[in-house]
Scaffold this active site. Structure first.
Site, mmCIF file in Angstrom:
data_model
loop_
_atom_site.group_PDB
_atom_site.id
_atom_site.type_symbol
_atom_site.label_atom_id
_atom_site.label_comp_id
_atom_site.label_asym_id
_atom_site.label_seq_id
_atom_site.Cartn_x
_atom_site.Cartn_y
_atom_site.Cartn_z
ATOM 1 N N ASP A 100 28.840 -6.811 20.345
ATOM 2 C CA ASP A 100 27.566 -7.023 21.027
ATOM 3 C C ASP A 100 27.310 -5.838 21.945
ATOM 4 O O ASP A 100 28.147 -5.511 22.791
ATOM 5 C CB ASP A 100 27.612 -8.328 21.825
ATOM 6 C CG ASP A 100 26.332 -8.589 22.593
ATOM 7 O OD1 ASP A 100 25.280 -8.033 22.220
ATOM 8 O OD2 ASP A 100 26.370 -9.346 23.580
ATOM 9 N N ASP A 102 24.495 -4.327 24.646
ATOM 10 C CA ASP A 102 23.340 -4.705 25.446
ATOM 11 C C ASP A 102 23.016 -3.567 26.403
ATOM 12 O O ASP A 102 23.886 -3.101 27.139
ATOM 13 C CB ASP A 102 23.643 -5.985 26.232
ATOM 14 C CG ASP A 102 22.393 -6.622 26.807
ATOM 15 O OD1 ASP A 102 21.533 -5.878 27.329
ATOM 16 O OD2 ASP A 102 22.268 -7.854 26.758
ATOM 17 N N ASP A 288 30.052 -5.263 24.774
ATOM 18 C CA ASP A 288 30.342 -6.421 25.626
ATOM 19 C C ASP A 288 31.712 -6.956 25.208
ATOM 20 O O ASP A 288 31.849 -7.632 24.182
ATOM 21 C CB ASP A 288 29.257 -7.476 25.441
ATOM 22 C CG ASP A 288 29.355 -8.606 26.447
ATOM 23 O OD1 ASP A 288 30.466 -8.806 27.002
ATOM 24 O OD2 ASP A 288 28.355 -9.298 26.671
#
Length: 392
Positions: A100, A102, A288
Site C-alpha cells: 500500500d 499513500d 505502508d
C-alpha cells in the site's frame, strides 16, 4: 455533512453500482468482506460492518447494489470460515502479498501533485521488486489498484508468497523501506552492485563530501551532535574524511577495519534522529509497512467507490500504469449534467482534463466535480440557484 449532500452522494453511488459490478477477488468464498455505510451521522460517525462472507460473485454484487456502501473492503487472507464472528474461528490458510502506497506518508501538496508523486513511488517499487528481489511484476503476476484516494495497492499474485508469515513479510518490508541498514554489511559489497550497497555508498560519499566542504569548527560540531560521539572521536573521524572518500571509491570493504572510530561514527549516523538516516529512508520505498505485514488486513475492493473522493478503486496492469491518470480514468460521473453546490473556499480543481475555478459560495458545476467536492467535504449541495458566482 448536510442531509441533502449525503442523499446526493448516495444517489450517485446507487446509480453507479446499478450498472457497474465490483471486481470480484479470486476465491471469493474464502474471503472476509467489510463495509462502511452512509448511516445517519456519516462521515462524522463511522461504523464498519465486517466478518461477512459470500458464496459467489452474484451474492457479493447483489449485496452491494442493495445496500450501497460508502466504502467496501475485502480481506487479503484466505479462510475456511470467512463469515465466522472472530478471527480465531475463521481458520486462516494464507494471505495475498499486498503493498500500500499513500501520498500522505510522503508529502503535502495539491491533490494532483500528491497523485503524481505516489505514482512515481509505485514505479520505483516495481523496479526494486523486479531488479533487486527477482519478484515478477508483469501483467499476469501483479495487479495494481488505484485506491480511489491518494495512493495505490500492488497485489503480487505469486502463490509462493501466500503462506508467508508476518515475520517473513516484515523482512521484505524492511528491505524495501531501508529499515535496519547496516554499515558493516553495506561496505562489505562493491558499490557497483545494484541495491542497498550501491545506495548506501552513494549517500555516504555525498555525506563525506558535505563534511569536507564545511569549516573545521562546523564539521566538528555536526559530528558531536551524533549519539555517543565526543570531541576526540569527532576530531579523529574528521581527519580521516579524505582517505575515507578515496577508499569508498576503490575498496569500501577496507573502511571499517581502518579504525574503530570510523565504525562508531558510521553506526551513529544510522540513529533515527539524524539527517543521514532520513536520507536512507528516502532512498527506500515509502510503503505502508503494517499493510504488508498484516496477514489479515482489509483492503479496498477493486471497482468500488471511495466515498472521500467519489473516485473508483481502479484496477490496472503494470503496463497500463504509465498512461493512467486518476483525475480522468478513475472518474465515474458525468461532466454533461450540472449540479449547484455551495463551496466553502476558493478552489481550482482539475478533473476530466479540465481545470475548474470555483468561487466561495454558490457554483454551478458538472456532476463529476460536485461529487468530488462533496465527498471531500469541500462543498455542500446548495438549496439556492447559481448567481453571478459560478464555475469558470
Amino acid at each position: 455533512m448536510k442531509p441533502a449532500t449525503l442523499t446526493f452522494i448516495k444517489q450517485r453511488f446507487t446509480e453507479y453500482y446499478k450498472d457497474n459490478p465490483v471486481i470480484t477477488p479470486n476465491s471469493v468464498e474464502q474471503r472476509e468482506f467489510a463495509y462502511i455505510f452512509f448511516d445517519h451521522g456519516y462521515p462524522d460517525e463511522i461504523r464498519m460492518k465486517r466478518h461477512m462472507g459470500f458464496g459467489s460473485a452474484d451474492e457479493l454484487h447483489a449485496y452491494i447494489q442493495s445496500l450501497v456502501p460508502a466504502h467496501a473492503y475485502y480481506g487479503v487472507a484466505y479462510y475456511e470460515y470467512p463469515g465466522a464472528p472472530t478471527m480465531a474461528q475463521k481458520g486462516w490458510t494464507g494471505a495475498d502479498l499486498i503493498f500500500d502506497l499513500d501520498a500522505d506518508h510522503i508529502m503535502r501538496g495539491s491533490y494532483a501533485e500528491m497523485l503524481s508523486r505516489i505514482k512515481d513511488e509505485l514505479i520505483r517499487l516495481l523496479d526494486m521488486l523486479k531488479d533487486e528481489l527477482g519478484i515478477s511484476v508483469h501483467d499476469r503476476s501483479a495487479d495494481i489498484v488505484f485506491s480511489g484516494g491518494r495512493g495505490y495497492h500492488l497485489h503480487i499474485k505469486d502463490l509462493a508468497f501466500r503462506g508467508w508469515t508476518s515475520r517473513e513479510r516484515r523482512e521484505l518490508v524492511d528491505y524495501i523501506c531501508g529499515i535496519g541498514v547496516s554499515p558493516a554489511v553495506m561496505l562489505r559489497e562493491d558499490g557497483h552492485q545494484k541495491g542497498w550497497p550501491q545506495r548506501y555508498q552513494q549517500l555516504l560519499h555525498g555525506y563525506l563530501t558535505h563534511l569536507a566542504g564545511m569549516e573545521e569548527r562546523e564539521t566538528l560540531h555536526e559530528l558531536m551532535t551524533l549519539k555517543g560521539i565526543g570531541k576526540v572521536t569527532a576530531s579523529r573521524f574528521m581527519s580521516e574524511v579524505p582517505i575515507l572518500q578515496e577508499t569508498l571509491m576503490h575498496d569500501p570493504s577496507q573502511i571499517l577495519i581502518r579504525d574503530q572510530t570510523i565504525g562508531s561514527v558510521l553506526h551513529a549516523l544510522m540513529e533515527k534522529d539524524t539527517s543521514f538516516y532520513r536520507q536512507i529512508r528516502e532512498a527506500g520505498i515509502q510503503v505502508d509497512e503494517p499493510v504488508t505485514i498484516d496477514t489479515r488486513r482489509l483492503i479496498r475492493l477493486p471497482g468500488s467507490l471511495h466515498a472521500k473522493s467519489g473516485f473508483r478503486a481502479t484496477p490496472l496492469t503494470p503496463r497500463e500504469l504509465e498512461n493512467f491518470d486518476p483525475l480522468i480514468d478513475a472518474v465515474c460521473f458525468t461532466d454533461d449534467r450540472d449540479v449547484i453546490i455551495d463551496v466553502r473556499a476558493e478552489y481550482d480543481i482539475s478533473l476530466l482534463d479540465t481545470t475548474y475555478h470555483l468561487n466561495i459560495g454558490v457554483n454551478q458545476v458538472p456532476e463529476a466535480v460536485a461529487v468530488f467536492m462533496c465527498c471531500r467535504g469541500m462543498a455542500e449541495i446548495s438549496d439556492k440557484t447559481a448567481g453571478s458566482d459560478h464555475v469558470t
